[in-house]
Design a protein around this motif. Structure first.
Motif, PDB file in Angstrom:
ATOM      1  N   VAL A 126       0.574  -1.116  -0.258  1.00  0.00           N
ATOM      2  CA  VAL A 126       0.534   0.044   0.278  1.00  0.00           C
ATOM      3  C   VAL A 126       0.864   1.605   0.250  1.00  0.00           C
ATOM      4  O   VAL A 126       0.834   2.195  -0.443  1.00  0.00           O
ATOM      5  N   ILE A 127       2.003   0.908   1.102  1.00  0.00           N
ATOM      6  CA  ILE A 127       2.848   2.343   0.871  1.00  0.00           C
ATOM      7  C   ILE A 127       3.786   2.803  -0.931  1.00  0.00           C
ATOM      8  O   ILE A 127       3.313   3.905  -1.219  1.00  0.00           O
ATOM      9  N   GLU A 128       3.952   1.339  -1.251  1.00  0.00           N
ATOM     10  CA  GLU A 128       4.530   1.382  -2.668  1.00  0.00           C
ATOM     11  C   GLU A 128       3.390   2.015  -3.507  1.00  0.00           C
ATOM     12  O   GLU A 128       4.190   2.911  -4.518  1.00  0.00           O
ATOM     13  N   GLN A 129       2.385   1.700  -3.855  1.00  0.00           N
ATOM     14  CA  GLN A 129       1.533   2.151  -3.932  1.00  0.00           C
ATOM     15  C   GLN A 129       1.182   3.590  -3.343  1.00  0.00           C
ATOM     16  O   GLN A 129       0.958   4.470  -5.388  1.00  0.00           O
ATOM     17  N   LEU A 130       0.467   4.131  -2.825  1.00  0.00           N
ATOM     18  CA  LEU A 130       0.966   5.716  -2.696  1.00  0.00           C
ATOM     19  C   LEU A 130       2.038   6.178  -3.365  1.00  0.00           C
ATOM     20  O   LEU A 130       2.724   8.012  -3.321  1.00  0.00           O
ATOM     21  N   GLU A 131       3.303   5.515  -2.863  1.00  0.00           N
ATOM     22  CA  GLU A 131       4.537   6.664  -3.636  1.00  0.00           C
ATOM     23  C   GLU A 131       4.583   6.930  -4.780  1.00  0.00           C
ATOM     24  O   GLU A 131       5.024   7.748  -5.406  1.00  0.00           O
ATOM     25  N   LYS A 132       4.008   5.297  -5.199  1.00  0.00           N
ATOM     26  CA  LYS A 132       4.714   5.835  -6.933  1.00  0.00           C
ATOM     27  C   LYS A 132       3.077   6.446  -7.404  1.00  0.00           C
ATOM     28  O   LYS A 132       3.397   7.804  -8.639  1.00  0.00           O
ATOM     29  N   LEU A 133       2.103   6.733  -6.700  1.00  0.00           N
ATOM     30  CA  LEU A 133       0.704   8.145  -7.629  1.00  0.00           C
ATOM     31  C   LEU A 133       1.275   8.855  -6.859  1.00  0.00           C
ATOM     32  O   LEU A 133       1.290  10.227  -7.770  1.00  0.00           O
ATOM     33  N   ARG A 134       1.900   9.753  -5.621  1.00  0.00           N
ATOM     34  CA  ARG A 134       2.627  10.949  -5.061  1.00  0.00           C
ATOM     35  C   ARG A 134       3.493  11.199  -6.577  1.00  0.00           C
ATOM     36  O   ARG A 134       3.464  12.491  -7.172  1.00  0.00           O
ATOM     37  N   LEU A 135       4.264  10.371  -6.747  1.00  0.00           N
ATOM     38  CA  LEU A 135       5.661  10.456  -8.244  1.00  0.00           C
ATOM     39  C   LEU A 135       4.946  11.224  -9.343  1.00  0.00           C
ATOM     40  O   LEU A 135       5.772  12.540  -9.983  1.00  0.00           O
ATOM     41  N   LEU A 136       4.152  10.403  -9.209  1.00  0.00           N
ATOM     42  CA  LEU A 136       3.026  10.089 -11.010  1.00  0.00           C
ATOM     43  C   LEU A 136       2.572  11.873 -10.083  1.00  0.00           C
ATOM     44  O   LEU A 136       2.500  12.543 -12.019  1.00  0.00           O
ATOM     45  N   PHE A 137       1.626  12.329  -9.702  1.00  0.00           N
ATOM     46  CA  PHE A 137       0.925  13.186  -9.598  1.00  0.00           C
ATOM     47  C   PHE A 137       1.996  14.608  -9.651  1.00  0.00           C
ATOM     48  O   PHE A 137       1.958  15.340 -10.087  1.00  0.00           O
ATOM     49  N   ILE A 138       3.298  14.421  -8.498  1.00  0.00           N
ATOM     50  CA  ILE A 138       4.831  15.857  -9.255  1.00  0.00           C
ATOM     51  C   ILE A 138       5.060  16.006 -10.582  1.00  0.00           C
ATOM     52  O   ILE A 138       4.982  16.968 -10.377  1.00  0.00           O
ATOM     53  N   GLU A 139       5.163  14.285 -11.032  1.00  0.00           N
ATOM     54  CA  GLU A 139       5.138  14.884 -12.387  1.00  0.00           C
ATOM     55  C   GLU A 139       4.604  15.541 -13.703  1.00  0.00           C
ATOM     56  O   GLU A 139       4.793  15.948 -14.328  1.00  0.00           O
ATOM     57  N   THR A 140       3.734  14.833 -13.380  1.00  0.00           N
ATOM     58  CA  THR A 140       2.368  15.464 -14.313  1.00  0.00           C
ATOM     59  C   THR A 140       1.257  16.130 -14.081  1.00  0.00           C
ATOM     60  O   THR A 140       0.363  16.936 -14.632  1.00  0.00           O
ATOM     61  N   SER A 141       1.376  16.631 -12.992  1.00  0.00           N
ATOM     62  CA  SER A 141       0.426  17.482 -12.046  1.00  0.00           C
ATOM     63  C   SER A 141      -1.335  16.784 -13.021  1.00  0.00           C
ATOM     64  O   SER A 141      -2.268  17.723 -12.585  1.00  0.00           O
ATOM     65  N   ASP A 142      -1.638  15.362 -12.587  1.00  0.00           N
ATOM     66  CA  ASP A 142      -2.677  15.204 -13.220  1.00  0.00           C
ATOM     67  C   ASP A 142      -3.762  14.810 -12.089  1.00  0.00           C
ATOM     68  O   ASP A 142      -3.052  13.718 -11.365  1.00  0.00           O
ATOM     69  N   LYS A 143      -4.929  15.017 -11.977  1.00  0.00           N
ATOM     70  CA  LYS A 143      -5.229  15.390 -10.394  1.00  0.00           C
ATOM     71  C   LYS A 143      -5.931  14.058 -10.372  1.00  0.00           C
ATOM     72  O   LYS A 143      -6.173  13.362  -8.996  1.00  0.00           O
ATOM     73  N   SER A 144      -5.842  12.844 -11.296  1.00  0.00           N
ATOM     74  CA  SER A 144      -6.761  11.528 -10.893  1.00  0.00           C
ATOM     75  C   SER A 144      -5.607  10.960 -10.140  1.00  0.00           C
ATOM     76  O   SER A 144      -6.201   9.830  -9.241  1.00  0.00           O
ATOM     77  N   TYR A 145      -4.516  11.181  -9.976  1.00  0.00           N
ATOM     78  CA  TYR A 145      -3.792  10.603  -8.765  1.00  0.00           C
ATOM     79  C   TYR A 145      -3.425  10.922  -7.641  1.00  0.00           C
ATOM     80  O   TYR A 145      -3.457  10.774  -7.284  1.00  0.00           O
ATOM     81  N   TRP A 146      -3.710  12.216  -7.447  1.00  0.00           N
ATOM     82  CA  TRP A 146      -4.029  13.442  -6.527  1.00  0.00           C
ATOM     83  C   TRP A 146      -4.720  11.957  -6.008  1.00  0.00           C
ATOM     84  O   TRP A 146      -5.232  11.846  -4.498  1.00  0.00           O
ATOM     85  N   TYR A 147      -5.969  12.466  -6.657  1.00  0.00           N
ATOM     86  CA  TYR A 147      -7.192  11.807  -6.002  1.00  0.00           C
ATOM     87  C   TYR A 147      -7.347  10.527  -5.639  1.00  0.00           C
ATOM     88  O   TYR A 147      -7.319   9.374  -4.786  1.00  0.00           O
ATOM     89  N   SER A 148      -6.841   9.406  -6.438  1.00  0.00           N
ATOM     90  CA  SER A 148      -6.047   8.666  -6.125  1.00  0.00           C
ATOM     91  C   SER A 148      -5.117   8.721  -5.205  1.00  0.00           C
ATOM     92  O   SER A 148      -5.819   6.900  -4.015  1.00  0.00           O
ATOM     93  N   MET A 149      -4.471   8.852  -4.909  1.00  0.00           N
ATOM     94  CA  MET A 149      -3.804   9.074  -3.275  1.00  0.00           C
ATOM     95  C   MET A 149      -5.251   9.234  -2.165  1.00  0.00           C
ATOM     96  O   MET A 149      -4.634   8.380  -0.812  1.00  0.00           O
TER      97      MET A 149
END
Length: 209
Positions: A126-149
């Motif tokens: 779960v932590i690994e998936q949260l971290e993956k989403l965090r990095l994707l959001f920082i990289e893309t600013s795609d709000k779907s990644y933020w919502y997923s977190m």
């Protein structure tokens, strides 16, 4: 996990002076400030305060005037229960909405101390998936990644809030939660026991008449 820091107890002098207003008994007050600037309740004042406390909420209104400020770090599942006590409390929390992506996710961000070893091992994914989403959001600013977190974030996530309460709040919390199944409530009650004059004013058991 629950941690309480930066505890301040305020307005003890004014609260006790007000407790003497109904009987105009200010001349019997025997409290004082020591060399450290701490307000020390004298025998007369402490005795009066204890009697008023055991006489019920109508008589112990002065307890609402003894203010406490503290920083509490606790998991979201505990905060959901704390939020039951809305009257007379105020809290400013660290922001999940604004700052969830500002640091890497790690195990210390969550309360897993009561989990089984098997659960802790699973939780790493779960932590690994949260971290993956965090990095994707920082990289893309795609709000779907933020919502997923936000939607994946477990209720074991630790949040810090600066809370202002009063001694009457703490009486209610202590008596309602001291035998609760959540260990965090036992930890919080242990902090309550360490407050000035807690034994006489907050955690007392029924006194003999």
């Amino acid at each position: 996990m629950l941690k309480v820091e930066h505890i301040s107890v305020m307005n003890l002098e004014n609260a006790l002076r007000g407790a003497r207003n109904p009987m105009n008994s200010w001349g019997k007050s025997d409290s004082y400030y020591n060399e450290k600037g701490e307000y020390i309740l004298g025998e007369n004042d402490l005795g009066l305060a204890a009697r008023l406390c055991s006489s019920g909420t109508d008589h112990r209104k002065f307890m609402r005037q003894i203010l406490v400020s503290m920083d509490i770090t606790a998991p979201i599942y505990w905060w959901k229960e704390f939020d039951t006590y809305k009257v007379g409390t105020t809290a400013n929390s660290t922001s999940t909405m604004h700052k969830i992506h500002s640091k890497s996710f790690e195990e210390a961000d969550f309360s897993t101390d009561q989990s089984t070893e098997e659960t802790k091992a699973f939780f790493q994914s779960v932590i690994e998936q949260l971290e993956k989403l965090r990095l994707l959001f920082i990289e893309t600013s795609d709000k779907s990644y933020w919502y997923s977190m936000i939607q994946l974030l477990p209720s074991s996530y630790n949040q810090m809030r600066t809370c202002t309460l009063n001694y009457e709040n703490l009486i209610n919390m202590y008596n309602a939660r001291k035998n609760h199944k959540l260990k965090e409530w036992h930890d919080f009650c242990d902090y309550i026991k360490e407050l000035p004059y807690s034994q006489e004013l907050i955690t007392w058991e029924k006194r003999p008449q």
